[in-house]
Design a protein around this motif. Structure first.
Motif, PDB file in Angstrom:
ATOM      1  N   PHE A  22       0.673  -1.227  -0.182  1.00  0.00           N
ATOM      2  CA  PHE A  22       0.099  -0.037   0.032  1.00  0.00           C
ATOM      3  C   PHE A  22       0.718   1.196   0.086  1.00  0.00           C
ATOM      4  CE2 PHE A  22      -2.632   3.133   1.981  1.00  0.00           C
ATOM      5  CZ  PHE A  22      -3.785   3.047   1.678  1.00  0.00           C
ATOM      6  N   SER A  54      -8.236   5.213  -5.049  1.00  0.00           N
ATOM      7  CA  SER A  54      -7.599   4.401  -3.945  1.00  0.00           C
ATOM      8  C   SER A  54      -6.656   5.215  -3.521  1.00  0.00           C
ATOM      9  CB  SER A  54      -6.850   3.085  -4.549  1.00  0.00           C
ATOM     10  OG  SER A  54      -5.845   2.836  -3.804  1.00  0.00           O
ATOM     11  N   ALA A  56      -3.870   4.454  -1.963  1.00  0.00           N
ATOM     12  CA  ALA A  56      -2.346   4.019  -1.979  1.00  0.00           C
ATOM     13  C   ALA A  56      -1.629   5.018  -2.409  1.00  0.00           C
ATOM     14  CB  ALA A  56      -2.484   2.697  -2.646  1.00  0.00           C
ATOM     15  N   ARG A  80     -11.041   3.443   0.209  1.00  0.00           N
ATOM     16  CA  ARG A  80     -10.125   2.159   0.542  1.00  0.00           C
ATOM     17  C   ARG A  80     -10.536   0.812  -0.015  1.00  0.00           C
ATOM     18  NH1 ARG A  80      -5.296   1.233   4.143  1.00  0.00           N
ATOM     19  NH2 ARG A  80      -5.038  -0.973   3.743  1.00  0.00           N
ATOM     20  N   TYR A  83      -8.767  -0.072  -3.550  1.00  0.00           N
ATOM     21  CA  TYR A  83      -7.392  -0.666  -3.222  1.00  0.00           C
ATOM     22  C   TYR A  83      -7.311  -2.204  -3.648  1.00  0.00           C
ATOM     23  CZ  TYR A  83      -2.968  -2.461  -1.282  1.00  0.00           C
ATOM     24  OH  TYR A  83      -1.594  -2.923  -1.330  1.00  0.00           O
TER      25      TYR A  83
END
Length: 180
Positions: A22, A54, A56, A80, A83
């Protein structure tokens, strides 16, 4: 009709020691590719009513580089669930898009983004761009679709056409196959 644009995060660095996938940042070519895509988005006057992304690190950095190059504020809703999501999860996320949004940008990861295209765009031989996605949906690539829906709640299989598929290497040959 709705418009959906998918952006896969740019190339991340596997050389950077991080504890979690991540947290992987972009590498130098990834930052360059994101900027190339941002300039492309500016040249095509792409504007989005909502951005879903996302959280990340590599997605955040992709959007930062796109934003700087395209000169357009990118104010995503970080989710989230995006992701490493499957196509089914991405469809659920899109069903929750703002009701008034006509054009949504979804920024995330493969294989979910690629599979989402395969679910939305019929495999009827009418889309050379879909054939290109079947070969590979590389990092930094942008897929633009038109959806035959009136509400995001109605998004599902075979509801769209893939209007354009643009890879960083299409715009800058130095971002070619070894970049992916």
């Amino acid at each position: 009709m709705k418009k959906l644009t998918l952006l896969r995060h740019a190339k991340s660095s596997w050389d950077d020691p991080v504890d979690r996938d991540f947290d992987r940042p972009l590498n130098k070519k990834g930052k360059r590719a994101a900027a190339v895509m941002g300039r492309f988005m500016r040249s095509k006057k792409l504007a989005f009513d909502q951005i879903l992304a996302s959280p990340a690190v590599r997605v955040i950095e992709t959007l930062e580089n796109v934003e700087e190059a395209c000169g357009q504020a990118m104010e995503p809703t970080w989710d989230r669930k995006i992701y490493l999501a499957s196509s089914a999860t991405l469809l659920d996320v899109l069903r929750g898009a703002n009701i008034d949004a006509d054009h949504v940008l979804l920024v995330g990861h493969n294989p979910g983004l690629e599979d989402l295209i395969f679910d939305i765009v019929p495999d009827d031989g009418s889309s050379p761009a879909r054939d290109e996605v079947e070969i590979k949906y590389p990092t930094g690539a942008l897929a633009e679709m038109t959806l035959a829906i009136d509400s995001w709640a109605d998004i599902g299989e075979n509801c769209g056409t893939l209007d354009r598929f643009t890879r960083p290497r299409d715009l800058d040959p130095e971002l070619g196959p070894d970049y992916d």
